[in-house]
Design a protein around this motif. Structure first.
Motif, mmCIF file in Angstrom:
data_model
loop_
_atom_site.group_PDB
_atom_site.id
_atom_site.type_symbol
_atom_site.label_atom_id
_atom_site.label_comp_id
_atom_site.label_asym_id
_atom_site.label_seq_id
_atom_site.Cartn_x
_atom_site.Cartn_y
_atom_site.Cartn_z
ATOM 1 N N HIS A 180 0.837 -1.192 0.000
ATOM 2 C CA HIS A 180 0.000 0.000 0.000
ATOM 3 C C HIS A 180 0.874 1.245 0.000
ATOM 4 C CE1 HIS A 180 -2.678 3.133 1.650
ATOM 5 N NE2 HIS A 180 -3.529 2.538 0.830
ATOM 6 N N GLY A 182 1.452 5.093 0.675
ATOM 7 C CA GLY A 182 0.894 6.109 1.570
ATOM 8 C C GLY A 182 0.602 7.394 0.824
ATOM 9 N N ALA A 183 1.444 8.384 1.050
ATOM 10 C CA ALA A 183 1.220 9.681 0.414
ATOM 11 C C ALA A 183 1.678 9.639 -1.042
ATOM 12 C CB ALA A 183 2.003 10.739 1.176
ATOM 13 N N THR A 242 -7.296 6.456 -1.497
ATOM 14 C CA THR A 242 -6.814 7.667 -2.172
ATOM 15 C C THR A 242 -8.032 8.464 -2.649
ATOM 16 O OG1 THR A 242 -4.898 6.419 -2.918
ATOM 17 C CG2 THR A 242 -5.292 8.525 -4.021
#
Lengths: 588, 82
Positions: A180, A182-183, A242
């Motif tokens: 996964h 993140g940002a 997201t």
């Protein structure tokens, strides 16, 4: 858990098995072999246990070819099942190349699903793009060749985005592991663009309705399943939660429906519905809650089956009648009754009619939007649901199978095509009656009950009143012999703009330069040439000839001195010595 | 398999239309007797919201697509071949 004892890569079974297809003798043996490969792949998926398998050390990084968990298992499960049904449907095809492509393509999609790192993913991603293009080329029309060319360019671009993103991401994190994200930064944004391009998110979606309708009859069935859904898988894996995906997915769901209502080409209409349906999934991924991810994956599972079935039905009509446009069809339920019934099962499933797979899967994502209080997403997805029922069950149902009888000579397709259609049709109904079959495969164990009175009544109201609207607008909703533009307009016309530019601008400049050359430079150079000629003849030649004649004259004189008699030479030498002697005397 | 007897018979066609209208009315009315489980949005309290949404939503989709969007992006079929 790391090991290889309990893991046989189902994707590689199909890819390596595909290479041997041309060596198998034609006839029953080849057909059995073709079905054996996805069947073995399916068994391999069924017998897997969770964990990381086939871990390879590559230049100091770990490559994982077999990341097995509930998410990858669900997608591998449906991919092998879809490959099997689609191969049954395409068994009558006589070209080995077609079969090879239709095994490598699902095989590489399964490979992408089990990839635990970006490098393995990228390899299978590219394999998927370049094997699927052959299924379009086997459409064997000029349009198919052109569409395939555009398709491969778009997917090459997707691959480049992905690779660029992976390298930047590796630069940032020092790892190729695919987990996964993140940002969003530069690297992960590029990866996201690569993914959403394959998921056909507008405005990067036009490649799908451009290419899929031009593919071969069974090729389109394969195409409808793997590329977009493998993109849904990687998005669910890497980008759940997201927020931008909520908006993109919601727009996408309605976008596909609006275009589908306009469309006349049956397979292009269905292709737009892939965009719409994947919109539900992308939106669910954006929401990112457990219910939403469950909804997305359940929807992907159900969608692959009913969308494959719908493409099979459309393909059967094309195969038997040669017609692709709804305006050329009509009254086909009488001629192709089994195709009609099976197609309508798919149509009801995609419209989420109760007791079909769509009802138990699609509503999860919409409920997730409700649970997260996302009004915009909820309205868009529900609007897309009405549009789906409208443009597939009602529009295709009415104009292709009922409506004005076009008088086409047709009958139901060969048995293998009907069996190929019956497999997903069975699951569409089976999952509608027994949703637990689907729910126990989902990544998160949560309670969800689709058959509540409230849900059934709400769906019935929505669908019935959509039907009423269709009835009211029957004339307006009729398909027309028109072509709808999409964002591919920009790159499809680039070539034409380039030619126009070359023709209008470059040619004008070229002519002006040529004229200037003719009028100024050419005359000038002719004048210079004439003057040079005179100079050459008079001066150069004159000088050369003059020197030559002087030398010749001198030669004549000197020739007389050379008498050939030794006495004369001795006399000359003597005279010379006397002269020199006198000079010396005078000087000294 | 002969479906013509089921779908082609004019008498039966009339029956289907009547059944369709009965279903419309039935589910419209049943909406008033079903208690919503969750109230996520204000409209969840409205018993016939989905009926209205279906009718209005589908009409909007048809009209928007067939009138507005078509006006912008519909071209002749040989548009790209010219």
């Amino acid at each position: 858990m790391t090991g290889s004892a309990t893991f046989i890569h189902p994707g590689l079974i199909m890819i390596i098995g595909a290479v041997l297809v041309p060596l198998i003798p034609k006839g029953v043996a080849k057909k059995v072999y073709l079905l054996l490969l996805p069947a073995l792949a399916y068994l391999s998926v069924m017998s897997m246990s969770e964990g990381n398998f086939w871990v390879i050390d590559f230049l100091g990084s770990e490559l994982v070819m077999g990341r097995v968990d509930k998410l990858s298992l669900l997608f591998a499960n449906i991919f092998t099942m879809a490959a099997f049904a689609s191969l049954v449907y395409g068994l009558h095809v006589d070209e080995d190349g077609h079969h090879v492509a239709s095994l490598i393509y699902p095989g590489s999609a399964i490979g992408a699903v089990f990839a635990g790192d970006y490098l393995t993913l990228l390899v299978f991603w590219e394999f998927m793009a370049f094997s699927s293009v052959f299924l379009i080329l086997y459409g064997k029309t000029k349009k198919a060749y052109d569409a395939a060319y555009r398709y491969v360019l778009v997917h090459a671009f997707s691959g480049i985005c992905l690779m660029g993103g992976i390298l930047l991401h590796f630069g940032d994190t020092g790892s190729f592991a695919f987990n996964h994200v993140g940002a969003l930064d530069m690297g992960t944004t590029l990866i996201l663009i690569g993914f959403i391009l394959n998921a056909a998110v507008p405005p990067l979606s036009a490649w799908l309705p451009d290419a899929y309708p031009e593919a071969s009859v069974s090729g389109a069935v394969f195409l409808s399943a793997f590329t977009t859904k493998s993109a849904v898988y990687v998005l669910a894996r890497g980008f759940s939660g997201t927020e931008i995906l909520i908006v993109l997915g919601a727009i996408m769901a309605v976008y596909g429906v609006i275009f589908a209502v306009l469309e006349n080409n049956m397979r292009r209409l269905l292709a737009y519905h892939i965009v719409s349906q994947v919109g539900f999934m992308v939106c669910g991924i954006g929401i990112g809650t457990q219910l939403a991810i469950n909804g997305t994956t359940a929807h992907a599972f159900a969608h692959i089956l009913y969308k494959g079935l719908l493409f099979m039905g459309a393909g059967a009509i094309i195969y038997m009648t040669g017609k692709r446009k709804l305006t050329e069809m009509g009254g086909l339920y009488k001629k192709m009754p089994i195709t009609f019934i099976l197609f309508m099962i798919g149509a009801f499933a995609i419209a989420a009619v109760p007791l079909t797979s769509g009802f138990v899967s699609k509503s999860m994502t919409i409920s997730a939007a409700g649970e997260s209080h996302l009004q915009f997403a909820w309205i868009m997805l529900t609007l897309a649901s009405t549009g789906t029922f409208l443009s597939i069950a009602l529009k295709i149902g009415y104009y292709a199978f009922f409506g004005k009888d076009a008088g086409l000579e047709a009958k139901d397709p060969p048995l293998n095509m009907l069996i190929g259609m019956a497999i997903p049709a069975f699951f569409c109904i089976f999952m509608g009656f027994y949703p637990q079959y689907l729910y126990r495969l989902l990544p998160f164990a949560i309670e969800y009950h689709p058959y509540t009175a409230e849900h059934v009544v709400a769906s019935a109201q929505l669908l019935l009143f959509t039907g009423l609207a269709f009835w009211g607008f029957l004339k307006l909703a009729a398909p027309k012999n028109k072509l709808t533009l999409d964002t591919d307009w920009f790159y499809r016309l680039f070539g034409r703009f380039f030619l126009c530019f070359a023709h209008r601008v470059m040619l004008t400049i070229d002519e002006a330069v040529s004229n200037a050359y003719r009028t100024v430079l050419l005359k000038y150079s002719k004048l210079v040439a004439a003057e040079s000629f005179v100079f050459d003849v008079k001066i150069i030649d004159g000088a050369v000839n003059g020197v030559a004649s002087v030398v010749m004259g001198l030669g004549k004189i000197i020739r007389r001195l050379q008498t050939g008699q030794l006495q004369h030479y001795a006399l000359v030498v003597l005279i010379g010595i006397v002269i020199l002697f006198n000079i010396l005397l005078f000087v000294l | 398999m002969n479906l013509e007897k089921i779908f082609g018979d004019p008498g039966l066609k009339r029956v289907y239309k009547v059944l369709f209208v009965i279903a419309l009315i039935f589910f419209f009315c049943v909406g008033f007797f079903v208690e919503p489980h969750h109230i996520y949005f204000p409209w969840d309290r409205l018993p016939v919201f989905n009926a209205i949404f279906g009718l209005v939503g589908a009409s909007i989709v048809i009209v928007f697509s067939k009138v507005v969007v078509q006006w912008f992006i519909s071209k002749k079929e040989d548009y790209y071949d010219r």
